[in-house]
Design a protein around this motif. Sequence first.
Motif, short mmCIF file in Angstrom:
data_model
loop_
_atom_site.label_atom_id
_atom_site.label_comp_id
_atom_site.label_asym_id
_atom_site.label_seq_id
_atom_site.Cartn_x
_atom_site.Cartn_y
_atom_site.Cartn_z
N VAL A 108 -0.07 98.75 -39.24
CA VAL A 108 0.43 97.60 -40.01
C VAL A 108 -0.05 96.29 -39.38
N LEU A 109 0.04 96.18 -38.05
CA LEU A 109 -0.41 94.96 -37.37
C LEU A 109 -1.90 94.71 -37.58
N ILE A 110 -2.69 95.76 -37.47
CA ILE A 110 -4.14 95.62 -37.68
C ILE A 110 -4.43 95.20 -39.12
N THR A 111 -3.71 95.81 -40.06
CA THR A 111 -3.90 95.46 -41.47
C THR A 111 -3.56 94.00 -41.73
N ILE A 112 -2.47 93.53 -41.13
CA ILE A 112 -2.08 92.13 -41.29
C ILE A 112 -3.16 91.21 -40.71
N PHE A 113 -3.67 91.56 -39.53
CA PHE A 113 -4.70 90.74 -38.90
C PHE A 113 -5.97 90.71 -39.74
N VAL A 114 -6.44 91.88 -40.16
CA VAL A 114 -7.69 91.96 -40.94
C VAL A 114 -7.53 91.25 -42.28
N THR A 115 -6.36 91.43 -42.92
CA THR A 115 -6.11 90.77 -44.20
C THR A 115 -6.09 89.25 -44.02
N SER A 116 -5.39 88.79 -42.99
CA SER A 116 -5.30 87.35 -42.75
C SER A 116 -6.68 86.75 -42.52
N PHE A 117 -7.48 87.44 -41.72
CA PHE A 117 -8.77 86.87 -41.36
C PHE A 117 -9.79 87.00 -42.49
N PHE A 118 -10.04 88.20 -42.98
CA PHE A 118 -11.15 88.41 -43.92
C PHE A 118 -10.79 88.04 -45.36
N TYR A 119 -9.56 88.29 -45.75
CA TYR A 119 -9.21 88.06 -47.16
C TYR A 119 -8.65 86.66 -47.39
N LEU A 120 -7.73 86.24 -46.52
CA LEU A 120 -7.09 84.94 -46.73
C LEU A 120 -7.88 83.78 -46.12
N TYR A 121 -8.42 83.97 -44.90
CA TYR A 121 -9.14 82.88 -44.23
C TYR A 121 -10.58 82.78 -44.71
N LEU A 122 -11.32 83.89 -44.68
CA LEU A 122 -12.72 83.84 -45.12
C LEU A 122 -12.87 83.97 -46.63
N GLU A 123 -11.79 84.37 -47.31
CA GLU A 123 -11.75 84.50 -48.77
C GLU A 123 -12.87 85.38 -49.31
N LEU A 124 -13.05 86.55 -48.70
CA LEU A 124 -14.03 87.52 -49.20
C LEU A 124 -13.50 88.14 -50.48
N SER A 125 -14.40 88.74 -51.26
CA SER A 125 -13.95 89.42 -52.48
C SER A 125 -13.08 90.62 -52.10
N LEU A 126 -12.24 91.05 -53.04
CA LEU A 126 -11.31 92.14 -52.77
C LEU A 126 -12.06 93.42 -52.39
N LEU A 127 -13.14 93.72 -53.09
CA LEU A 127 -13.91 94.94 -52.80
C LEU A 127 -14.48 94.89 -51.39
N PHE A 128 -15.09 93.77 -51.02
CA PHE A 128 -15.68 93.62 -49.70
C PHE A 128 -14.61 93.71 -48.61
N PHE A 129 -13.47 93.11 -48.88
CA PHE A 129 -12.35 93.15 -47.95
C PHE A 129 -11.87 94.59 -47.74
N ILE A 130 -11.74 95.35 -48.83
CA ILE A 130 -11.28 96.74 -48.72
C ILE A 130 -12.27 97.58 -47.93
N ILE A 131 -13.56 97.34 -48.12
CA ILE A 131 -14.59 98.06 -47.36
C ILE A 131 -14.46 97.74 -45.87
N ILE A 132 -14.27 96.47 -45.54
CA ILE A 132 -14.12 96.07 -44.13
C ILE A 132 -12.85 96.68 -43.54
N LEU A 133 -11.75 96.64 -44.29
CA LEU A 133 -10.49 97.21 -43.80
C LEU A 133 -10.63 98.70 -43.54
N ALA A 134 -11.27 99.41 -44.48
CA ALA A 134 -11.47 100.85 -44.31
C ALA A 134 -12.34 101.13 -43.09
N PHE A 135 -13.39 100.34 -42.90
CA PHE A 135 -14.27 100.52 -41.75
C PHE A 135 -13.52 100.30 -40.43
N VAL A 136 -12.74 99.23 -40.38
CA VAL A 136 -11.97 98.92 -39.16
C VAL A 136 -10.98 100.04 -38.87
#
Length: 127
Positions: free
Chosen positions: A73-101
């Motif tokens: 959960v903590l890692i998901t919150i961190f990755v979501t905050s950084f890649f999705y909310l801060y860098l504003e990547l597309s949802l698909l790209f964000f999901i790929i990064i989250l799955a990879f991490v």
Amino acid sequence: MKFKFIKKGTKKYSVLKLKCPKCQEGDLFVDTNPYHLNRCLLMNEKCLKCNQDFQIEPGFYYGSIWMSYPIVVLITIFVTSFFYLYLELSLLFFIIILAFVMLTLQPLILRLGRAMWLNIFVRFDEK
Ligand SMILES: [Zn+2]
């Protein structure tokens, strides 16, 4: 891993170094490299230094899933905050990064979960 800022005798030391909670010298896992995937969760049955039993009862480590969960959960919150909310990547790209991490860190997360779970039931015993 080097953790000079964490003192021996604390639960943090045992968990982060994946050492026996009782003596904090013996390794919990047979293979120190978590990325040898076929041996990732292979644990010593007993501590090689103090003879502490690591298989306290059958199915003991099922409970460690509840220790891994907050880490995920903590890692998901961190990755979501950084890649999705801060860098504003597309949802698909964000999901790929989250799955990879998550896939990359999974062996470490599983090991930390087991170490945390065992540390709940076994206390440090300085002798
Ligand atoms: Zn030990």
